[in-house]
Design a protein around this motif. Structure first.
Motif, PDB file in Angstrom:
ATOM      1  N   ASN A  68      12.085 -29.628  -1.768  1.00 18.38           N
ATOM      2  CA  ASN A  68      12.802 -28.410  -1.411  1.00 18.38           C
ATOM      3  C   ASN A  68      12.635 -28.110   0.071  1.00 18.38           C
ATOM      4  O   ASN A  68      11.547 -28.240   0.628  1.00 18.38           O
ATOM      5  N   ASN A 109       7.642 -31.214  -5.291  1.00 17.23           N
ATOM      6  CA  ASN A 109       7.520 -30.645  -6.626  1.00 17.23           C
ATOM      7  C   ASN A 109       7.583 -31.737  -7.691  1.00 17.23           C
ATOM      8  O   ASN A 109       8.271 -32.746  -7.523  1.00 17.23           O
ATOM      9  N   THR A 123       8.532 -28.028   0.425  1.00 18.40           N
ATOM     10  CA  THR A 123       7.628 -28.300  -0.692  1.00 18.40           C
ATOM     11  C   THR A 123       7.988 -29.606  -1.387  1.00 18.40           C
ATOM     12  O   THR A 123       9.146 -30.041  -1.385  1.00 18.40           O
ATOM     13  N   GLU A 153      18.409 -22.386   0.431  1.00 19.95           N
ATOM     14  CA  GLU A 153      17.512 -23.454  -0.008  1.00 19.95           C
ATOM     15  C   GLU A 153      18.309 -24.676  -0.438  1.00 19.95           C
ATOM     16  O   GLU A 153      19.406 -24.565  -1.003  1.00 19.95           O
ATOM     17  N   TYR A 154      17.745 -25.845  -0.134  1.00 17.07           N
ATOM     18  CA  TYR A 154      18.328 -27.114  -0.564  1.00 17.07           C
ATOM     19  C   TYR A 154      17.267 -27.897  -1.329  1.00 17.07           C
ATOM     20  O   TYR A 154      16.118 -28.000  -0.890  1.00 17.07           O
ATOM     21  N   GLN A 155      17.662 -28.462  -2.475  1.00 13.25           N
ATOM     22  CA  GLN A 155      16.746 -29.228  -3.322  1.00 13.25           C
ATOM     23  C   GLN A 155      17.376 -30.558  -3.679  1.00 13.25           C
ATOM     24  O   GLN A 155      18.557 -30.618  -4.029  1.00 13.25           O
ATOM     25  N   GLN A 156      16.585 -31.618  -3.589  1.00  7.96           N
ATOM     26  CA  GLN A 156      17.089 -32.947  -3.909  1.00  7.96           C
ATOM     27  C   GLN A 156      16.059 -33.694  -4.741  1.00  7.96           C
ATOM     28  O   GLN A 156      14.870 -33.690  -4.419  1.00  7.96           O
ATOM     29  N   ARG A 210       5.962 -26.975 -13.927  1.00  9.72           N
ATOM     30  CA  ARG A 210       6.256 -27.485 -12.591  1.00  9.72           C
ATOM     31  C   ARG A 210       5.047 -27.293 -11.684  1.00  9.72           C
ATOM     32  O   ARG A 210       4.426 -26.222 -11.692  1.00  9.72           O
ATOM     33  N   SER A 225      21.705 -32.496  -6.428  1.00 13.84           N
ATOM     34  CA  SER A 225      21.533 -31.703  -5.218  1.00 13.84           C
ATOM     35  C   SER A 225      21.741 -30.253  -5.607  1.00 13.84           C
ATOM     36  O   SER A 225      22.788 -29.894  -6.148  1.00 13.84           O
ATOM     37  N   ARG A 226      20.744 -29.422  -5.353  1.00 20.83           N
ATOM     38  CA  ARG A 226      20.816 -28.011  -5.722  1.00 20.83           C
ATOM     39  C   ARG A 226      20.832 -27.169  -4.456  1.00 20.83           C
ATOM     40  O   ARG A 226      19.976 -27.324  -3.594  1.00 20.83           O
ATOM     41  N   THR A 233       3.820 -27.504  -7.602  1.00 18.78           N
ATOM     42  CA  THR A 233       4.412 -27.423  -6.266  1.00 18.78           C
ATOM     43  C   THR A 233       3.315 -27.384  -5.204  1.00 18.78           C
ATOM     44  O   THR A 233       2.287 -26.727  -5.395  1.00 18.78           O
ATOM     45  N   HIS A 284      10.998 -33.841  -7.000  1.00 19.54           N
ATOM     46  CA  HIS A 284      12.061 -33.350  -6.138  1.00 19.54           C
ATOM     47  C   HIS A 284      11.456 -32.609  -4.948  1.00 19.54           C
ATOM     48  O   HIS A 284      10.318 -32.153  -4.996  1.00 19.54           O
TER      49      HIS A 284
END
Length: 208
Positions: free
Chosen positions: A169, A155, A153, A185-188, A135, A198-199, A137, A167
């Motif tokens: 963050n 990524n 960020t 934290e939200y990740q898409q 990964r 969606s994390r 970033t 994705h």
């Protein structure tokens, strides 16, 4: 006398430049790069279908970072998530180990960049599959007031067999004091080919 005055002037200018340099590093170091955190993790709205079933995963994770001098740091992460739909159990474990770099943009923000080696272990219907990848970033970390930080960020993740994708963050860190705080934290985006998700994560952080 004039040569001596020039020498003194040069010495003062050199001292001022050195002081400015030290000050810049001091401001950048106010954001701590040595910490460990435990978190709850939820992967919702996953677009991946397995035998016509959608899986929303949840579980626990731990992440950490160790500063290496003024500009570099090591990162580590582990998450164990799972789901059960109509008698079908899916378990996913992810590991990561990386190297990061940060540089002060100003006295309240750092540019951050990381590269990490990744491993994923998937178990379903009695079958297990391992895959490895990486990964990359890049982003910005902000100090907003005395007790709040934010990070954004971009990524890119790629696995050998499962593919990858881009994705984004967004994260926040609220500090109770110098050592303890809460994080969210939200990740898409895509982590692997065909998996849009969606994390969400939330937890506690101890800084050292």
């Amino acid at each position: 006398h004039l040569p001596r005055k020039k020498t003194v002037k040069k010495s003062l200018m050199a001292a001022a430049v050195l002081a400015a340099s030290v000050s810049a590093h001091a401001h950048a170091s106010e954001m701590n790069y040595t910490y460990v955190q435990a978190e709850y993790v939820s992967l919702a709205d996953a677009d991946a279908d397995i035998d016509d079933f959608d899986f929303d995963l949840d579980g626990a994770g731990v992440r950490g970072s160790v500063a290496l001098g003024q500009d570099w740091y090591l990162t580590g992460e582990y998450a164990d998530t799972g789901a059960s739909e109509f008698g079908i159990d899916l378990d996913v474990q992810t590991f990561g180990l990386g190297l990061g770099y940060h540089s002060a943009i100003n006295d309240q923000a750092d540019f951050v960049a990381e590269v990490a080696a990744l491993s994923m272990d998937i178990e379903i219907l009695g079958f297990s599959e391992d895959d490895q990848g990486y990964r990359g970033t890049a982003g910005v970390r902000w100090q907003i007031g005395a007790n709040f930080e934010a990070i954004a960020t971009a990524n890119y993740t790629s696995y050998r067999e499962l593919g990858g994708g881009f994705h984004a963050n967004l994260g926040a860190h609220f500090k109770f004091n110098e050592n303890f705080g809460i994080v969210a934290e939200y990740q898409q985006g895509e982590i692997i080919d065909g998996l849009g998700e969606s994390r969400y994560s939330a937890g506690i952080r101890a800084s050292f």
